[in-house]
Motif scaffolding. Sequence first.
Motif, PDB file in Angstrom:
ATOM      1  N   ALA A   6       0.760  -1.111  -0.072  1.00  0.00           N
ATOM      2  CA  ALA A   6      -0.003   0.120   0.059  1.00  0.00           C
ATOM      3  C   ALA A   6       0.759   1.320  -0.039  1.00  0.00           C
ATOM      4  CB  ALA A   6      -0.974   0.070   1.270  1.00  0.00           C
ATOM      5  N   LEU A   7       2.076   1.242   0.875  1.00  0.00           N
ATOM      6  CA  LEU A   7       2.813   2.525   0.845  1.00  0.00           C
ATOM      7  C   LEU A   7       3.299   2.738  -0.782  1.00  0.00           C
ATOM      8  CD1 LEU A   7       4.859   1.616   3.950  1.00  0.00           C
ATOM      9  CD2 LEU A   7       3.330   3.662   3.434  1.00  0.00           C
ATOM     10  N   ALA A   8       3.651   1.907  -1.258  1.00  0.00           N
ATOM     11  CA  ALA A   8       4.245   1.725  -2.622  1.00  0.00           C
ATOM     12  C   ALA A   8       3.208   2.266  -3.738  1.00  0.00           C
ATOM     13  CB  ALA A   8       4.605   0.497  -3.110  1.00  0.00           C
ATOM     14  N   ASP A   9       1.929   2.162  -3.437  1.00  0.00           N
ATOM     15  CA  ASP A   9       0.812   2.633  -4.046  1.00  0.00           C
ATOM     16  C   ASP A   9       0.071   4.022  -3.731  1.00  0.00           C
ATOM     17  OD1 ASP A   9       0.990   0.646  -6.026  1.00  0.00           O
ATOM     18  OD2 ASP A   9      -0.121  -0.761  -4.828  1.00  0.00           O
ATOM     19  N   LEU A  10       0.614   4.770  -2.842  1.00  0.00           N
ATOM     20  CA  LEU A  10      -0.085   5.958  -2.273  1.00  0.00           C
ATOM     21  C   LEU A  10      -0.282   6.819  -3.629  1.00  0.00           C
ATOM     22  CD1 LEU A  10       2.036   6.561   1.021  1.00  0.00           C
ATOM     23  CD2 LEU A  10      -0.184   5.961   0.825  1.00  0.00           C
ATOM     24  N   PRO A  11      -1.397   7.488  -3.682  1.00  0.00           N
ATOM     25  CA  PRO A  11      -1.747   8.488  -4.682  1.00  0.00           C
ATOM     26  C   PRO A  11      -1.145   9.718  -4.687  1.00  0.00           C
ATOM     27  CG  PRO A  11      -3.477   8.146  -2.970  1.00  0.00           C
ATOM     28  CD  PRO A  11      -2.429   7.445  -2.674  1.00  0.00           C
ATOM     29  N   TRP A  12      -0.100  10.221  -3.952  1.00  0.00           N
ATOM     30  CA  TRP A  12       0.490  11.393  -3.710  1.00  0.00           C
ATOM     31  C   TRP A  12       1.926  11.159  -4.453  1.00  0.00           C
ATOM     32  CZ3 TRP A  12      -2.279   9.364   0.455  1.00  0.00           C
ATOM     33  CH2 TRP A  12      -3.134  10.281   0.877  1.00  0.00           C
ATOM     34  N   PRO A  13       2.109  12.440  -5.107  1.00  0.00           N
ATOM     35  CA  PRO A  13       3.536  12.513  -5.632  1.00  0.00           C
ATOM     36  C   PRO A  13       4.482  12.623  -4.467  1.00  0.00           C
ATOM     37  CG  PRO A  13       2.476  14.402  -5.898  1.00  0.00           C
ATOM     38  CD  PRO A  13       1.594  13.709  -5.330  1.00  0.00           C
ATOM     39  N   ALA A  14       5.864  12.200  -4.650  1.00  0.00           N
ATOM     40  CA  ALA A  14       6.600  12.141  -3.473  1.00  0.00           C
ATOM     41  C   ALA A  14       7.142  13.412  -2.924  1.00  0.00           C
ATOM     42  CB  ALA A  14       7.870  11.355  -3.742  1.00  0.00           C
ATOM     43  N   PRO A  15       7.108  13.805  -1.673  1.00  0.00           N
ATOM     44  CA  PRO A  15       6.999  12.837  -0.724  1.00  0.00           C
ATOM     45  C   PRO A  15       5.413  12.685  -0.219  1.00  0.00           C
ATOM     46  CG  PRO A  15       7.508  14.814   0.271  1.00  0.00           C
ATOM     47  CD  PRO A  15       7.687  15.097  -1.256  1.00  0.00           C
ATOM     48  N   ALA A  16       5.016  11.689   0.234  1.00  0.00           N
ATOM     49  CA  ALA A  16       3.686  11.452   0.799  1.00  0.00           C
ATOM     50  C   ALA A  16       3.440  12.441   1.892  1.00  0.00           C
ATOM     51  CB  ALA A  16       3.497   9.876   1.258  1.00  0.00           C
ATOM     52  N   PRO A  17       1.894  12.362   2.461  1.00  0.00           N
ATOM     53  CA  PRO A  17       1.849  13.308   3.626  1.00  0.00           C
ATOM     54  C   PRO A  17       2.610  12.792   4.861  1.00  0.00           C
ATOM     55  CG  PRO A  17      -0.443  12.852   2.430  1.00  0.00           C
ATOM     56  CD  PRO A  17       0.846  12.188   1.746  1.00  0.00           C
ATOM     57  N   ALA A  18       3.068  13.695   5.604  1.00  0.00           N
ATOM     58  CA  ALA A  18       3.978  13.380   6.654  1.00  0.00           C
ATOM     59  C   ALA A  18       3.231  12.435   7.354  1.00  0.00           C
ATOM     60  CB  ALA A  18       4.094  14.541   7.461  1.00  0.00           C
ATOM     61  N   SER A  19       1.861  12.190   7.635  1.00  0.00           N
ATOM     62  CA  SER A  19       1.382  11.183   8.415  1.00  0.00           C
ATOM     63  C   SER A  19       1.258   9.824   8.030  1.00  0.00           C
ATOM     64  CB  SER A  19      -0.313  11.662   8.766  1.00  0.00           C
ATOM     65  OG  SER A  19      -0.956  11.559   7.665  1.00  0.00           O
TER      66      SER A  19
END
Length: 87
Positions: free
Chosen positions: A72-85
Amino acid sequence: MELPGTVGPGLPMPDPGDADAWAVQAIRGRDDEQALEAAARALALEPRHEAVWEARFERLLRLGRLAEIEAALADLPWPAPAPASLR
């Protein structure tokens, strides 16, 4: 006892197209598996719902499903970096 038309004790069945209602189920639901199903439905409707991602990771961690967390971490829908939380 679970009432008809609910997805958990005291939680009503959300409108199928209401991401926020599914988010409530994912965050507040008592059953981990049902909460994960609700998270999947919420994220299908609103992929960047940060609180639902947090709830999903917490449930997967509680269940010891670490490989699913990594995927799931590999598929986060945000461009890097992901939200801090979510890091």
